[in-house]
Design an enzyme around this catalytic site. Structure first.
Site, PDB file in Angstrom:
ATOM      1  N   CYS A  50       0.814  -1.211   0.000  1.00  0.00           N
ATOM      2  CA  CYS A  50       0.000   0.000   0.000  1.00  0.00           C
ATOM      3  C   CYS A  50       0.853   1.268   0.000  1.00  0.00           C
ATOM      4  CB  CYS A  50      -0.940   0.004   1.203  1.00  0.00           C
ATOM      5  SG  CYS A  50      -0.099  -0.031   2.792  1.00  0.00           S
ATOM      6  N   THR A 191      -2.267  -6.566   7.966  1.00  0.00           N
ATOM      7  CA  THR A 191      -2.606  -5.264   8.547  1.00  0.00           C
ATOM      8  C   THR A 191      -3.932  -5.325   9.290  1.00  0.00           C
ATOM      9  OG1 THR A 191      -1.394  -4.123   6.798  1.00  0.00           O
ATOM     10  CG2 THR A 191      -2.992  -2.837   8.038  1.00  0.00           C
TER      11      THR A 191
END
Length: 423
Positions: A50, A191
């Site tokens: 990301c 995450t």
């Protein structure tokens, strides 16, 4: 052979650029094959998270410009549009960069541990695609070892600071008490799992896990006594969520403005805290325009993350010293490859001379010549032939005053002081 690390990250590119230059699981194999088909590129691995997209290449010819062109064209973008956000590191600088990335020194959250797992995954993917050879194979294995040492020998990972932790910290600022709150976690990766752990540590009331693969959602939800749903069920359960944290690999947004508006009406406009950690974004940016919605992206979390950075700075300095040492260690190995071919050629020439002289000596023995005489001939002739070219070149260096070559020969041959004095 040249090493290249080329890419962009959260420091060099805004999120709208990063989300266009990503490699999802469904395209990365084709991308690796396409990249290694380019002239000059022998090996390749792609790290896409990301916060960064990076290409690591081993090249037998200068191909940096070609790799830049490939990256932009693969994503259907003009090179001029992408170029300002790219960085490129070559050889020693490429090695140091990868070591820093894998050790968490180049992350938005200093020292965060998730990146090492992502680097390992990118390496395994490249191995599965057959685009990793001797050079990148050695580099990545070296990287894993160094990252482990950094974790062991420094306090870089001692503080629970990460993007997920930052998200939970913000949630606690908005909802001082989480015991009566419900969190909807979209995705089932590292995450999201880390966010769930932090939420549970702060006595969150209830967790709902949504994922494209319902089995993975169930597996994660069970760890936290949560409830699992598919992505198609999000709209139905969104009104229950006080906290929404999303991190998937979806190429398109999962939550749109209309869906959130309808959920807010059912909630009677009780506030919702939303964190979009995904790149490309999972939540349409327009959602942030709605009243009663607190929407944060990974870029927005930077300020929160900075507060937890200070305690890791000293550890980062220690880690940098470790990385410097191991960068030079790898470069020493890489430089040694340049000598391998030279050594092989030298040995091959010596063996050819040996075989030639030995064949003559054997013929002399077959002709009846005394063995002692043949051994003397063998020793004398072999010594002369092996020393002829080096001796000639050293005499020429002496005549030309080439002291650098003479000193190198002295070091290479390890001549004694007594022998040099005798001359």
């Amino acid at each position: 052979m040249t090493l290249l690390a080329l890419g962009l990250n959260h420091k060099t590119a805004p999120i709208d650029i990063r989300e266009r230059i990503t490699f999802g699981p469904d395209i990365i194999a084709g991308a690796l094959r396409s990249l290694t088909e380019r002239a000059g590129v022998d090996e390749a691995a792609i790290l896409s998270t990301c916060n960064r997209t990076e290409i690591y290449c081993a090249m037998h010819a200068p191909a940096e410009t070609g790799v830049k062109t490939w990256l932009s064209s693969f994503h259907g973008m003009e090179g001029e549009r992408v170029a300002p956000y790219l960085y490129a590191h070559v050889d020693q600088h490429a090695v140091r960069h990868l070591l820093q990335v894998a050790s968490g020194l180049d992350s938005m959250v200093l020292g965060e541990p998730q990146i090492l797992g992502q680097v390992k995954t990118s390496f395994q993917t490249a191995c599965d695609c057959g685009t990793v050879g001797k050079l990148l194979g050695r580099l990545f294995q070296h990287t894993f070892s160094v990252a482990k040492q950094v974790r062991t020998d420094t306090a870089i990972g001692s503080s629970p600071v990460s993007v997920a932790f930052a998200a939970v910290s913000l949630a606690r600022q908005i909802f001082s008490d989480l015991t009566n709150q419900t969190a909807l976690l979209v995705g089932a990766g590292e995450t999201i799992e880390l966010a769930a752990r932090h939420l549970r540590q702060h006595q969150l009331g209830r967790i709902i896990v949504a994922n494209r693969t319902i089995e993975r959602a169930h597996a994660l939800a069970e760890q936290f006594n949560g409830f699992a749903i598919g992505l198609t069920e999000i709209a139905e359960h969104l009104p229950e969520a006080d906290i929404v944290i999303s991190s998937t690999a979806s190429p398109l947004p999962i939550l749109g403005k209309g869906t959130v508006e309808r959920a807010l009406k059912k909630r009677k406009h009780r506030p919702v805290f939303m964190v979009d950690i995904a790149v490309p974004r999972d939540i349409e940016p327009e959602v942030g325009e709605l009243s009663d919605v607190y929407l944060y992206t990974v870029d927005d979390l930077q300020g929160v993350v900075d507060e937890g950075m200070r305690s890791r700075q000293q550890a980062a300095e220690q880690a940098a010293e470790i990385i410097d040492v191991h960068t030079e260690e790898f470069m020493g190995w890489l430089r040694s490859l340049d000598a391998v071919g030279l050594i092989q050629d030298y040995r091959r020439r010596a063996e050819e001379v040996r075989d030639e002289v030995l064949a003559r000596a054997l013929r002399q023995i077959e002709g009846g010549k005394p063995p002692a005489d043949v051994l003397g001939y063998l020793a004398h002739t072999l010594t002369n032939k092996l020393l002829h070219i080096p001796s000639t070149r050293l005499r020429q260096a002496g005549r030309e005053g080439n002291m650098e070559l003479l000193q190198a020969a002295n070091e290479l041959l390890q001549l004694s002081e007594e022998a040099k004095t005798a001359r």
